[in-house]
Design an enzyme around this catalytic site. Structure first.
Site, PDB file in Angstrom:
ATOM      1  N   GLU A 150      10.411  15.061  15.572  1.00  0.00           N
ATOM      2  CA  GLU A 150      10.729  15.046  14.139  1.00  0.00           C
ATOM      3  C   GLU A 150       9.864  16.099  13.437  1.00  0.00           C
ATOM      4  OE1 GLU A 150       9.476  11.562  11.954  1.00  0.00           O
ATOM      5  OE2 GLU A 150      11.415  11.474  10.948  1.00  0.00           O
TER       6      GLU A 150
ATOM      7  N   LYS B  20       0.843  -1.207   0.000  1.00  0.00           N
ATOM      8  CA  LYS B  20       0.000   0.000   0.000  1.00  0.00           C
ATOM      9  C   LYS B  20       0.870   1.245   0.000  1.00  0.00           C
ATOM     10  CE  LYS B  20      -1.882   2.757   2.972  1.00  0.00           C
ATOM     11  NZ  LYS B  20      -1.815   4.017   2.195  1.00  0.00           N
TER      12      LYS B  20
ATOM     13  N   CYS C 134      13.817  10.530   6.678  1.00  0.00           N
ATOM     14  CA  CYS C 134      13.875   9.931   8.016  1.00  0.00           C
ATOM     15  C   CYS C 134      15.269  10.076   8.606  1.00  0.00           C
ATOM     16  CB  CYS C 134      13.472   8.470   7.936  1.00  0.00           C
ATOM     17  SG  CYS C 134      14.310   7.595   6.611  1.00  0.00           S
TER      18      CYS C 134
ATOM     19  N   GLU D 293      10.298   0.506  10.086  1.00  0.00           N
ATOM     20  CA  GLU D 293      11.306   1.533   9.781  1.00  0.00           C
ATOM     21  C   GLU D 293      10.639   2.861  10.066  1.00  0.00           C
ATOM     22  OE1 GLU D 293      14.348   1.086   9.145  1.00  0.00           O
ATOM     23  OE2 GLU D 293      14.581  -0.878   8.214  1.00  0.00           O
TER      24      GLU D 293
HETATM   25  P1  NAD Z   1       2.671   7.954   8.305  1.00  0.00           P
HETATM   26  O1  NAD Z   1       3.024   7.017   9.392  1.00  0.00           O
HETATM   27  O2  NAD Z   1       1.646   8.975   8.537  1.00  0.00           O
HETATM   28  O3  NAD Z   1       2.182   7.140   6.994  1.00  0.00           O
HETATM   29  C1  NAD Z   1       2.948   6.119   6.430  1.00  0.00           C
HETATM   30  C2  NAD Z   1       2.017   5.109   5.775  1.00  0.00           C
HETATM   31  O4  NAD Z   1       1.170   4.555   6.768  1.00  0.00           O
HETATM   32  C3  NAD Z   1       1.102   5.689   4.698  1.00  0.00           C
HETATM   33  O5  NAD Z   1       0.954   4.764   3.642  1.00  0.00           O
HETATM   34  C4  NAD Z   1      -0.223   5.839   5.437  1.00  0.00           C
HETATM   35  O6  NAD Z   1      -1.336   5.756   4.567  1.00  0.00           O
HETATM   36  C5  NAD Z   1      -0.182   4.651   6.369  1.00  0.00           C
HETATM   37  N1  NAD Z   1      -1.023   4.787   7.565  1.00  0.00           N
HETATM   38  C6  NAD Z   1      -1.394   5.919   8.207  1.00  0.00           C
HETATM   39  N2  NAD Z   1      -2.192   5.623   9.253  1.00  0.00           N
HETATM   40  C7  NAD Z   1      -2.317   4.276   9.278  1.00  0.00           C
HETATM   41  C8  NAD Z   1      -3.008   3.366  10.119  1.00  0.00           C
HETATM   42  N3  NAD Z   1      -3.744   3.779  11.146  1.00  0.00           N
HETATM   43  N4  NAD Z   1      -2.901   2.034   9.855  1.00  0.00           N
HETATM   44  C9  NAD Z   1      -2.151   1.594   8.823  1.00  0.00           C
HETATM   45  N5  NAD Z   1      -1.502   2.405   7.976  1.00  0.00           N
HETATM   46  C10 NAD Z   1      -1.567   3.740   8.202  1.00  0.00           C
HETATM   47  O7  NAD Z   1       4.062   8.564   7.847  1.00  0.00           O
HETATM   48  P2  NAD Z   1       4.298   9.726   6.815  1.00  0.00           P
HETATM   49  O8  NAD Z   1       4.056  10.991   7.489  1.00  0.00           O
HETATM   50  O9  NAD Z   1       3.596   9.414   5.562  1.00  0.00           O
HETATM   51  O10 NAD Z   1       5.859   9.545   6.535  1.00  0.00           O
HETATM   52  C11 NAD Z   1       6.816  10.211   7.235  1.00  0.00           C
HETATM   53  C12 NAD Z   1       7.367   9.346   8.350  1.00  0.00           C
HETATM   54  O11 NAD Z   1       7.984   8.183   7.792  1.00  0.00           O
HETATM   55  C13 NAD Z   1       8.455  10.061   9.118  1.00  0.00           C
HETATM   56  O12 NAD Z   1       8.303   9.794  10.482  1.00  0.00           O
HETATM   57  C14 NAD Z   1       9.740   9.430   8.589  1.00  0.00           C
HETATM   58  O13 NAD Z   1      10.828   9.509   9.463  1.00  0.00           O
HETATM   59  C15 NAD Z   1       9.288   8.022   8.369  1.00  0.00           C
HETATM   60  N6  NAD Z   1      10.174   7.325   7.428  1.00  0.00           N
HETATM   61  C16 NAD Z   1      11.024   6.382   7.912  1.00  0.00           C
HETATM   62  C17 NAD Z   1      11.919   5.738   7.052  1.00  0.00           C
HETATM   63  C18 NAD Z   1      12.891   4.713   7.554  1.00  0.00           C
HETATM   64  O14 NAD Z   1      13.456   4.004   6.732  1.00  0.00           O
HETATM   65  N7  NAD Z   1      13.120   4.606   8.841  1.00  0.00           N
HETATM   66  C19 NAD Z   1      11.921   6.067   5.693  1.00  0.00           C
HETATM   67  C20 NAD Z   1      11.039   7.048   5.240  1.00  0.00           C
HETATM   68  C21 NAD Z   1      10.161   7.664   6.122  1.00  0.00           C
END
Ligand code: NAD
Length: 496
Positions: A395, A184, A297, A258
């Site tokens: 963050e 997804k 991230c 991650e």
């Molecule tokens: P997010 O957690 O809001 O969303 C990430 C994904 O999760 C999206 O596809 C979203 O639709 C889904 N999601 C949201 N709520 C959900 C739920 N209740 N149940 C299941 N899925 C759900 O994150 P974001 O704001 O889109 O991305 C930024 C974050 O991602 C930052 O914290 C960043 O540090 C992290 N990130 C980490 C890495 C890593 O490798 N450690 C890499 C990239 C981004």
């Protein structure tokens, strides 16, 4: 401004989910509108898949998995390598779509991401054969060995900040190890993944690779909770990661997380000695990931500078960061594009306003209260901040970095580790003893020394503390996280 490049979108009629080798619109016909954050304009609609689509995708994946796992690993690897080749060949076209939806500049980010994602597919394609087990000499009459077995069906959920790269990591790790996948993408940026699906169409047997586009609380939650998903692999915020972890724990689904970071960048005086000021300042600026609007991230978003070089280093770091040309991500001359949407822009603005109210000083930049024509804040470096302020602990996920002076090694180690996160760190020093002490002392899954580069296929990458569990980008990470060890012990009959 350069002549704006235009993306060739995935065929609008095809821009729904991809299930069992075919495009699929949600039965209820609901859609999500994808916007270009640089222009604040709609790009196109994609299907808003829900638990119904996740269910169909899981059924298809379960049906396809026995044959897929039985295929020789080398054959699975060949298909991943071929997808990598196709992506490389179409990298410019995919990169434009990526730049349009994510706001990541084509010049500095999106082209590199498309090529990097192809590299990940090719890496896993090449090492797919390396799925070795163990044997133990137990003496005559007994043979004991172990094999690597896929978990079954993997559900992966990814964010919008580098969707193509992360999508290719998930595809590669799941498929190379004999699992089938339901992926997804984020609701803000699913289009580059759909371009990838166009390239993959017909390559894998139906049901091996499925994509469901939709919202996190609908399609994402359905993946996290689905009893037919044996392993969940999530990249995103620590907040959502905890929800996913709870859901997976309920059925002991295997889990990789991650998550977020607040990574320290630490600069010692010798880093700028011997004429290295300019090159060190450039690498420090790279580590802060301004070119990705700070939406990385691993962004080195807390800059700790030794007090003796503060006056020498900070103006050069500020100059290099401020020199980035900010604008439309599809402008070939632009270095830094837009943050992904209005909500994120507002969050970034709120952090900055709070720091301002607490008395912080702006070395460069600002995040205007009025939203600009695109969501394009400028690189911002804030000083006069304590390490326990919210802006230094949470963050921000925008181009906003805090810079804090330090006096000695012990103090900076304490400040660097004083966080819930443990994803990355950047050290700037040429003293090998200091490098050895600090790389040992700092809580982080990935430490770079005298550079601020990107992830490397083949080297394990993952966070400690609340930055995650498990690791990616290496075959070892894939084997640990996407397979289990099956041990077999055979009593060999004496054939004499
Ligand atoms: P997010 O957690 O809001 O969303 C990430 C994904 O999760 C999206 O596809 C979203 O639709 C889904 N999601 C949201 N709520 C959900 C739920 N209740 N149940 C299941 N899925 C759900 O994150 P974001 O704001 O889109 O991305 C930024 C974050 O991602 C930052 O914290 C960043 O540090 C992290 N990130 C980490 C890495 C890593 O490798 N450690 C890499 C990239 C981004």
């Amino acid at each position: 401004m350069g002549t704006l490049l235009e993306p060739k979108l995935p065929d609008a009629g095809l821009a729904g989910s991809y299930i069992n080798g075919a495009w699929h619109w949600p039965a209820d016909g609901r859609t999500i509108t994808i916007e270009n954050p640089s222009r604040r304009a709609p790009i196109c609609d994609v299907g808003r898949g829900t638990s119904a689509e996740v269910d169909l995708a899981v059924q298809a994946a379960r049906a396809a998995q026995p044959a897929w796992r039985s295929l020789a690993a080398a054959e699975r690897g060949k298909l991943l390598t071929e997808l990598g080749r196709r992506l490389e060949e179409n990298a410019e076209e995919v990169a434009r779509v990526l730049a349009a939806e994510s706001g990541n500049a084509i010049k500095t980010q999106s082209r590199g991401e498309a090529m990097g994602a192809a590299g990940v597919l090719k890496y896993y394609g090449g090492v797919a054969v390396e799925q070795k087990g163990e044997t133990l000499p137990l003496g005559p009459g007994l043979l004991s060995y172990s094999t690597r077995e896929p978990h079954g069906v993997v559900g992966s959920i990814i964010p919008w900040n580098s969707p193509l790269q992360l999508g290719c990591v998930k595809i590669s790790m799941a498929l190379s190890t004999g699992n089938c996948l339901v992926l997804k993408p984020a609701e803000d940026a699913p289009l580059a993944i759909l371009k990838l699906v166009e390239l993959a169409d017909g390559l894998f047997p139906p049901g091996v690779f499925n994509v469901v586009t939709g919202l996190g609380e609908e399609a994402g939650a359905a993946i996290a909770n689905h009893p037919g998903i044996d392993k969940v692999s999530f990249t995103g915020s620590s907040e959502v990661g905890k929800l996913i972890g709870h859901a997976a724990a309920d059925r002991i689904a295997k889990l990789t997380l991650e998550l977020g970071g607040k990574s320290p960048t630490i600069v010692f005086p010798d880093a700028i000695a011997n004429g290295r000021l300019d090159s060190a300042a450039q690498q420090v600026a790279n580590a802060m990931r301004f070119a990705r609007q700070g939406q990385s991230c691993t962004a080195g978003s807390r800059l700790f500078v030794h007090k003796d070089i503060w006056d020498a280093l900070m103006p050069t770091v500020a100059e290099k960061s401020a020199a980035l040309k900010v604008g439309d991500a599809l402008d070939p001359d632009v270095d830094m594009g837009a943050v992904v949407n209005s909500e994120r822009y507002g969050e970034i603005r709120a952090y900055v306003a709070e720091a301002q109210a607490e008395g912080a000083t702006f070395l460069i930049g600002e995040v205007p209260e009025e939203e600009p024509a695109g969501f394009t804040p400028n690189p911002t470096i804030i000083t006069g901040v304590d390490n326990d302020w919210r802006i230094a602990r949470e963050e921000v996920f925008g181009p906003v970095m805090v810079a804090i002076p330090f006096e000695d090694e012990a103090e900076v180690i304490e400040m660097a580790n004083d966080t819930h996160y443990g994803l990355a760190a950047f050290l700037f020093t040429h003293d090998i003893s200091r490098i050895t002490r600090l790389t040992r002392a700092i809580d982080a899954g990935w430490i770079q020394v005298n550079q601020g580069g990107g992830q490397i296929p083949g080297m394990s990458y993952g966070g400690t503390k609340q930055s995650g569990m498990g690791s990616e980008y290496s075959i070892e990470g894939a084997l640990e996280a996407y397979t289990y060890r099956k041990c077999v012990t055979i009593n060999i009959e004496d054939g004499a």
